[in-house]
Design a protein around this motif. Structure first.
Motif, short mmCIF file in Angstrom:
data_model
loop_
_atom_site.label_atom_id
_atom_site.label_comp_id
_atom_site.label_asym_id
_atom_site.label_seq_id
_atom_site.Cartn_x
_atom_site.Cartn_y
_atom_site.Cartn_z
N SER A 55 -10.01 -24.13 5.12
CA SER A 55 -9.46 -24.14 3.56
C SER A 55 -8.06 -24.60 2.81
CB SER A 55 -10.28 -24.18 2.58
OG SER A 55 -10.72 -22.82 3.25
N LEU A 56 -7.09 -23.11 3.37
CA LEU A 56 -6.20 -22.94 2.56
C LEU A 56 -4.57 -23.26 3.87
CD1 LEU A 56 -6.71 -19.20 2.25
CD2 LEU A 56 -6.42 -20.52 1.13
N ASP A 57 -4.66 -24.99 4.50
CA ASP A 57 -4.39 -25.79 5.62
C ASP A 57 -3.87 -24.76 7.02
OD1 ASP A 57 -3.98 -27.37 3.15
OD2 ASP A 57 -2.33 -26.55 2.42
N GLN A 58 -4.82 -23.71 7.46
CA GLN A 58 -4.69 -23.47 8.68
C GLN A 58 -5.29 -24.60 9.67
OE1 GLN A 58 -2.32 -20.68 8.58
NE2 GLN A 58 -2.46 -21.80 6.85
N HIS A 59 -5.09 -23.94 11.07
CA HIS A 59 -5.54 -24.56 12.10
C HIS A 59 -6.12 -23.98 13.12
CE1 HIS A 59 -5.99 -27.86 15.55
NE2 HIS A 59 -5.64 -26.90 16.04
N VAL A 60 -7.54 -24.52 13.50
CA VAL A 60 -8.01 -23.46 14.10
C VAL A 60 -8.38 -23.96 15.24
CG1 VAL A 60 -10.47 -21.85 14.51
CG2 VAL A 60 -9.05 -21.94 11.91
N GLU A 61 -7.99 -23.36 15.95
CA GLU A 61 -8.68 -23.69 17.65
C GLU A 61 -9.31 -23.18 19.03
OE1 GLU A 61 -5.41 -25.16 21.69
OE2 GLU A 61 -4.73 -25.52 19.78
N ILE A 62 -10.50 -23.80 19.15
CA ILE A 62 -11.91 -22.51 19.62
C ILE A 62 -11.09 -22.97 21.60
CG2 ILE A 62 -13.75 -22.20 20.28
CD1 ILE A 62 -14.19 -22.35 18.04
N VAL A 63 -10.87 -22.36 21.90
CA VAL A 63 -10.63 -22.99 23.40
C VAL A 63 -11.61 -22.23 24.29
CG1 VAL A 63 -8.63 -22.09 25.48
CG2 VAL A 63 -8.15 -23.22 23.11
N VAL A 64 -11.89 -22.60 25.08
CA VAL A 64 -12.96 -22.63 25.94
C VAL A 64 -13.04 -22.86 27.43
CG1 VAL A 64 -15.50 -22.06 27.04
CG2 VAL A 64 -15.21 -22.86 24.74
N ARG A 65 -12.80 -21.53 28.69
CA ARG A 65 -12.59 -21.25 29.56
C ARG A 65 -13.26 -20.64 30.69
NH1 ARG A 65 -7.21 -19.66 27.49
NH2 ARG A 65 -7.39 -17.10 28.07
N ALA A 66 -12.66 -20.84 32.28
CA ALA A 66 -14.14 -20.07 33.12
C ALA A 66 -12.85 -18.59 33.14
CB ALA A 66 -13.83 -20.81 34.42
N ALA A 67 -13.71 -17.79 33.30
CA ALA A 67 -13.61 -15.92 33.25
C ALA A 67 -12.56 -16.34 34.76
CB ALA A 67 -14.21 -15.33 32.74
N ARG A 68 -11.51 -15.37 34.54
CA ARG A 68 -11.38 -14.79 35.46
C ARG A 68 -10.75 -13.13 35.88
NH1 ARG A 68 -11.07 -19.59 37.22
NH2 ARG A 68 -10.15 -21.75 36.97
N ARG A 69 -10.43 -13.36 36.91
CA ARG A 69 -10.07 -11.65 36.66
C ARG A 69 -9.22 -11.19 35.87
NH1 ARG A 69 -9.95 -8.89 43.10
NH2 ARG A 69 -11.31 -10.40 43.73
N ALA A 70 -8.10 -12.09 35.89
CA ALA A 70 -6.55 -11.68 34.56
C ALA A 70 -7.32 -11.48 33.16
CB ALA A 70 -5.78 -12.78 34.50
N HIS A 71 -8.78 -12.98 33.36
CA HIS A 71 -9.12 -12.55 32.10
C HIS A 71 -10.73 -13.34 32.10
CE1 HIS A 71 -5.51 -14.02 30.16
NE2 HIS A 71 -5.00 -14.78 30.93
N PRO A 72 -11.51 -11.73 31.70
CA PRO A 72 -12.90 -11.47 31.87
C PRO A 72 -13.43 -12.48 30.95
CG PRO A 72 -11.80 -9.15 31.33
CD PRO A 72 -10.82 -10.66 31.56
N ALA A 73 -14.55 -12.37 31.19
CA ALA A 73 -15.31 -12.86 29.56
C ALA A 73 -15.65 -12.27 28.92
CB ALA A 73 -16.81 -13.01 30.49
N GLY A 74 -15.52 -13.18 27.90
CA GLY A 74 -15.46 -12.40 26.67
C GLY A 74 -15.08 -13.19 25.45
N ILE A 75 -14.61 -12.32 24.40
CA ILE A 75 -14.50 -13.63 22.89
C ILE A 75 -12.58 -12.81 23.01
CG2 ILE A 75 -13.99 -13.74 20.38
CD1 ILE A 75 -17.72 -13.50 20.85
N THR A 76 -11.54 -13.86 23.23
CA THR A 76 -10.19 -13.82 22.36
C THR A 76 -9.66 -13.99 21.11
OG1 THR A 76 -9.54 -12.69 24.51
CG2 THR A 76 -7.55 -13.26 23.00
N VAL A 77 -9.42 -13.36 20.12
CA VAL A 77 -9.04 -13.86 18.63
C VAL A 77 -7.33 -13.88 19.32
CG1 VAL A 77 -9.04 -14.39 16.70
CG2 VAL A 77 -10.88 -14.19 17.53
N ALA A 78 -6.35 -14.75 18.67
CA ALA A 78 -5.01 -15.01 18.08
C ALA A 78 -4.66 -15.46 16.96
CB ALA A 78 -3.77 -15.07 19.57
N ALA A 79 -3.70 -14.76 16.13
CA ALA A 79 -3.47 -15.30 14.33
C ALA A 79 -2.58 -14.98 14.38
CB ALA A 79 -5.01 -14.32 13.70
#
Length: 106
Positions: free
Chosen positions: A82-106
């Motif tokens: 509502s404040l003119d931002q684009h919110v993007e959610i990306v789902v990908r398979a977990a790997r060693r470098a990126h274990p399962a979990g939630i990550t948010v970047a703003a």
């Protein structure tokens, strides 16, 4: 010299403190920081920001004070949109470098 055994620290201080919902709280905090930055940048009052985001003023006050237990991730994302931002959610398979979990970047 006495050595104490300390648990291994992680990248999430909330998890280190024992919060069961640490990933979700961390994600909410990142979104709330961005939302509060936008409100400050636009010099909006809480009433103005509440009107724009569709929140009540008391709910927006909770976000402003980072009291996020009763606010959903979805609500925070919709407020950002509502404040003119684009919110993007990306789902990908977990790997060693990126274990399962939630990550948010703003």
């Amino acid at each position: 010299m006495t050595h104490k055994n300390h648990p291994q620290a992680t990248e999430n201080v909330l998890a280190d403190l024992g919060f069961a919902d640490a990933e979700e709280l961390s994600a909410k905090a990142i979104l709330a920081v961005k939302l509060n930055e936008l409100i400050d940048k636009r010099s909006l009052s809480q009433i103005q920001a509440a009107h724009i985001t569709g929140m009540t003023q008391p709910k927006l006050s909770q976000v402003r004070r980072y009291k996020l237990q009763n606010i959903s991730l979805e609500r925070l994302m919709r407020a950002l949109v509502s404040l003119d931002q684009h919110v993007e959610i990306v789902v990908r398979a977990a790997r060693r470098a990126h274990p399962a979990g939630i990550t948010v970047a703003a």
